[in-house]
Design a protein around this motif. Structure first.
Motif, PDB file in Angstrom:
ATOM      1  N   ASP A  26      50.213  54.892  36.005  1.00  0.00           N
ATOM      2  CA  ASP A  26      50.387  53.500  35.597  1.00  0.00           C
ATOM      3  C   ASP A  26      51.335  52.802  36.572  1.00  0.00           C
ATOM      4  N   GLN A  27      50.984  51.553  36.938  1.00  0.00           N
ATOM      5  CA  GLN A  27      51.757  50.833  37.947  1.00  0.00           C
ATOM      6  C   GLN A  27      52.052  49.413  37.500  1.00  0.00           C
ATOM      7  N   SER A  28      53.182  48.894  37.948  1.00  0.00           N
ATOM      8  CA  SER A  28      53.508  47.500  37.687  1.00  0.00           C
ATOM      9  C   SER A  28      54.164  46.904  38.925  1.00  0.00           C
ATOM     10  N   ALA A  29      53.926  45.606  39.131  1.00  0.00           N
ATOM     11  CA  ALA A  29      54.505  44.951  40.302  1.00  0.00           C
ATOM     12  C   ALA A  29      54.710  43.469  40.028  1.00  0.00           C
TER      13      ALA A  29
ATOM     14  N   THR B  54      51.645  41.954  37.619  1.00  0.00           N
ATOM     15  CA  THR B  54      50.498  42.831  37.414  1.00  0.00           C
ATOM     16  C   THR B  54      50.935  44.180  36.864  1.00  0.00           C
ATOM     17  N   ALA B  55      50.174  44.670  35.880  1.00  0.00           N
ATOM     18  CA  ALA B  55      50.386  46.003  35.316  1.00  0.00           C
ATOM     19  C   ALA B  55      49.027  46.665  35.177  1.00  0.00           C
ATOM     20  N   ALA B  56      48.871  47.853  35.759  1.00  0.00           N
ATOM     21  CA  ALA B  56      47.585  48.541  35.761  1.00  0.00           C
ATOM     22  C   ALA B  56      47.739  49.942  35.190  1.00  0.00           C
ATOM     23  N   ALA B  57      46.829  50.317  34.308  1.00  0.00           N
ATOM     24  CA  ALA B  57      46.836  51.641  33.683  1.00  0.00           C
ATOM     25  C   ALA B  57      45.696  52.478  34.240  1.00  0.00           C
ATOM     26  N   GLY B  58      46.012  53.747  34.552  1.00  0.00           N
ATOM     27  CA  GLY B  58      44.972  54.680  34.968  1.00  0.00           C
ATOM     28  C   GLY B  58      44.646  54.669  36.439  1.00  0.00           C
TER      29      GLY B  58
ATOM     30  N   VAL C 131      45.095  41.072  44.591  1.00  0.00           N
ATOM     31  CA  VAL C 131      45.844  42.286  44.259  1.00  0.00           C
ATOM     32  C   VAL C 131      44.859  43.433  44.118  1.00  0.00           C
ATOM     33  N   VAL C 132      45.139  44.558  44.767  1.00  0.00           N
ATOM     34  CA  VAL C 132      44.226  45.703  44.767  1.00  0.00           C
ATOM     35  C   VAL C 132      44.936  46.928  44.213  1.00  0.00           C
ATOM     36  N   HIS C 133      44.345  47.509  43.162  1.00  0.00           N
ATOM     37  CA  HIS C 133      44.835  48.772  42.607  1.00  0.00           C
ATOM     38  C   HIS C 133      43.859  49.916  42.869  1.00  0.00           C
ATOM     39  N   GLY C 134      42.627  49.594  43.284  1.00  0.00           N
ATOM     40  CA  GLY C 134      41.622  50.627  43.492  1.00  0.00           C
ATOM     41  C   GLY C 134      40.271  50.006  43.825  1.00  0.00           C
ATOM     42  N   ILE C 135      39.196  50.699  43.445  1.00  0.00           N
ATOM     43  CA  ILE C 135      37.833  50.291  43.795  1.00  0.00           C
ATOM     44  C   ILE C 135      37.168  49.639  42.592  1.00  0.00           C
TER      45      ILE C 135
ATOM     46  N   ASP D 121      35.637  49.251  37.572  1.00  0.00           N
ATOM     47  CA  ASP D 121      34.565  50.096  37.041  1.00  0.00           C
ATOM     48  C   ASP D 121      34.426  51.417  37.783  1.00  0.00           C
ATOM     49  N   GLU D 122      34.801  51.470  39.049  1.00  0.00           N
ATOM     50  CA  GLU D 122      34.659  52.695  39.826  1.00  0.00           C
ATOM     51  C   GLU D 122      35.690  53.754  39.441  1.00  0.00           C
ATOM     52  N   GLU D 123      36.870  53.299  38.956  1.00  0.00           N
ATOM     53  CA  GLU D 123      37.958  54.236  38.692  1.00  0.00           C
ATOM     54  C   GLU D 123      38.506  54.176  37.273  1.00  0.00           C
ATOM     55  N   GLY D 124      37.959  53.287  36.451  1.00  0.00           N
ATOM     56  CA  GLY D 124      38.428  53.183  35.080  1.00  0.00           C
ATOM     57  C   GLY D 124      39.812  52.578  34.936  1.00  0.00           C
ATOM     58  N   ILE D 125      40.248  51.813  35.926  1.00  0.00           N
ATOM     59  CA  ILE D 125      41.570  51.180  35.890  1.00  0.00           C
ATOM     60  C   ILE D 125      41.485  49.888  35.076  1.00  0.00           C
TER      61      ILE D 125
END
Length: 423
Positions: free
Chosen positions: A374-377, A365-369, A98-102, A339-343
């Motif tokens: 904020d995202q959930s899936a 999955t739930a991701a903040a920032g 699962v990818v939310h960012g970097i 660490d790259e985006e603070g997520i």
């Protein structure tokens, strides 16, 4: 944007290519240079579920990096070359399913993309991935954790002293794949002696026993003594001799951030070794910072050889016991930091088992920032051989979660063809 001083900058490749040109390697009949192509989004989606989508999280550089790996795979599988080294960037082994960012300079796990491509296009089943990066490849571990047909071996600087803080021997795979995830955390300061002691005493035996159809080297080079982000003591000769022993079918550049003092020489040594050519003259011009290995490093290596060797030998009986205990499903909770985006992501992943097939995964999955807020899936991941009964059960669960209205996204990953279905 990548600044001129960012560790993962374009000079990582430019200095290496200049060295290869200067040494005349491209003029040799044993060496052939290929241009990368762009990977397709579906290639990426065999390995990843991006939230909200992988296409919105990547740049053309990621398609080029993954595409370079696919070109290398095609060259080897077609018989045009015996072995290939994909000198590409950005790297990928910290990118999870699962990818939310970097995270860790990684958005797309280029080795995992290549593994799934090899299976889809060429029907390869048993693959070994040997990760020689100084950082634990937590993304590769995450993607291969449930797969008994992928042997993932990572030696790295102990996670208690280095990012990402994971990669310990008890992270050995989920119940159905226990023992095929091998973590070998080494003490800071481990050099050529300890590395080859570990390879000769353990890694080679595990590879021989597993009998992979292909070996992939996730070729991080930040175990080098001059790397600014780590504390190991491996030389260009140490890396080249390892490549000679490993005889990987495909190597893929991962980390390595000593852009001038290490990468050109380490890469040259690896390429010569993979081409069955003499690499004995490849030596760094400056070894003044090379430290002598402490004897404690060898003691850690001997401990890993003994303990991990026993884990490997008992993997089938342990797997049977674990499956009997967990029944039809097994879950794990994960807290993941980008660490790259603070997520900050919280995730619950559940493997669902079946006697007729390899089952399927559900992921909450739930991701903040994130860059999208904020995202959930709720995610279903269907494997290549997931049977019709499991598919129906998975879809029923997904539809129930959708009706509950808790999630922003309800997604279904079809690993076989790289389709991501949004419900």
């Amino acid at each position: 944007m990548i600044s001129p001083t960012h560790p993962e900058r374009q000079e990582r490749l430019l200095y290496t290519r200049d060295q290869l040109l200067e040494e005349g390697l491209f003029d040799l009949p044993q060496i052939r240079e290929y241009r990368p192509r762009l990977a397709e989004i579906n290639d990426l989606q065999r390995a990843h579920i991006g939230v909200p989508s992988i296409a919105r999280l990547i740049t053309p550089a990621h398609l080029t990096s993954a595409g370079g790996c696919l070109v290398a795979a095609d060259a080897v599988m077609s018989g045009e070359v015996k072995r290939a080294f994909a000198l590409v960037r950005p790297p990928g082994h910290h990118a999870m399913r699962v990818v939310h960012g970097i995270r860790g300079f990684c958005t797309v796990n280029i080795e995992a993309v290549m593994v799934e491509y090899l299976r889809s296009v060429y029907g390869i089943r048993k693959i070994a991935v040997v990760d020689t990066d100084v950082h634990h490849g937590d993304g590769s571990q995450d993607i291969f954790y449930h797969d008994p047909d992928t042997l993932y071996i990572s030696f790295h600087q102990d996670g208690r002293t280095l990012y990402p803080g994971t990669g310990f021997p008890d992270e050995a795979g989920s119940p159905a794949a226990w023992g095929t995830n091998i973590n070998l955390p080494l003490l800071p300061g481990t050099g050529d002696e300890g590395l080859h002691r570990l390879y000769d005493g353990l890694i080679q035996h595990i590879l021989d026993d597993f009998e992979p159809e292909l070996i992939i080297n996730s070729a991080g080079q930040d175990n080098h003594f001059s790397d600014p982000l780590a504390s190991m003591a491996v030389t260009a000769q140490g890396y080249a001799k390892l490549a000679d022993k490993l005889q990987a079918d495909i190597a893929v550049l991962e980390g390595g951030y000593s852009v001038e003092a290490a990468l050109p020489y380490v890469n040259t040594g690896i390429i010569l070794a993979m081409a069955d050519m003499d690499y004995s003259k490849v030596v760094e011009p400056d070894q003044s910072d090379l430290r002598q290995q402490d004897e404690r490093c060898n003691k850690r290596v001997d401990q890993l050889i003994a303990e991990t060797g026993e884990l490997w030998r008992s993997r089938f009986s342990t797997r049977k016991e674990l499956l009997a205990k967990c029944g039809n499903s097994w879950s794990r909770k994960k807290s993941i930091y980008y660490d790259e985006e603070g997520i900050r992501e919280e995730q619950i992943e559940t493997a669902h088992y079946c006697r007729q097939c390899s089952g399927y995964l559900t992921i909450r999955t739930a991701a903040a920032g994130t860059r999208f807020g904020d995202q959930s899936a709720f995610i279903i991941s269907l494997k290549r051989d997931t049977c019709s009964e499991c598919r129906q059960t998975a879809y029923d669960e997904a539809q129930l979660e959708k009706r509950n209205g808790k999630w922003q996204y309800v997604l279904v990953q079809h690993i076989a063809d790289g389709e991501i279905e949004s419900l």
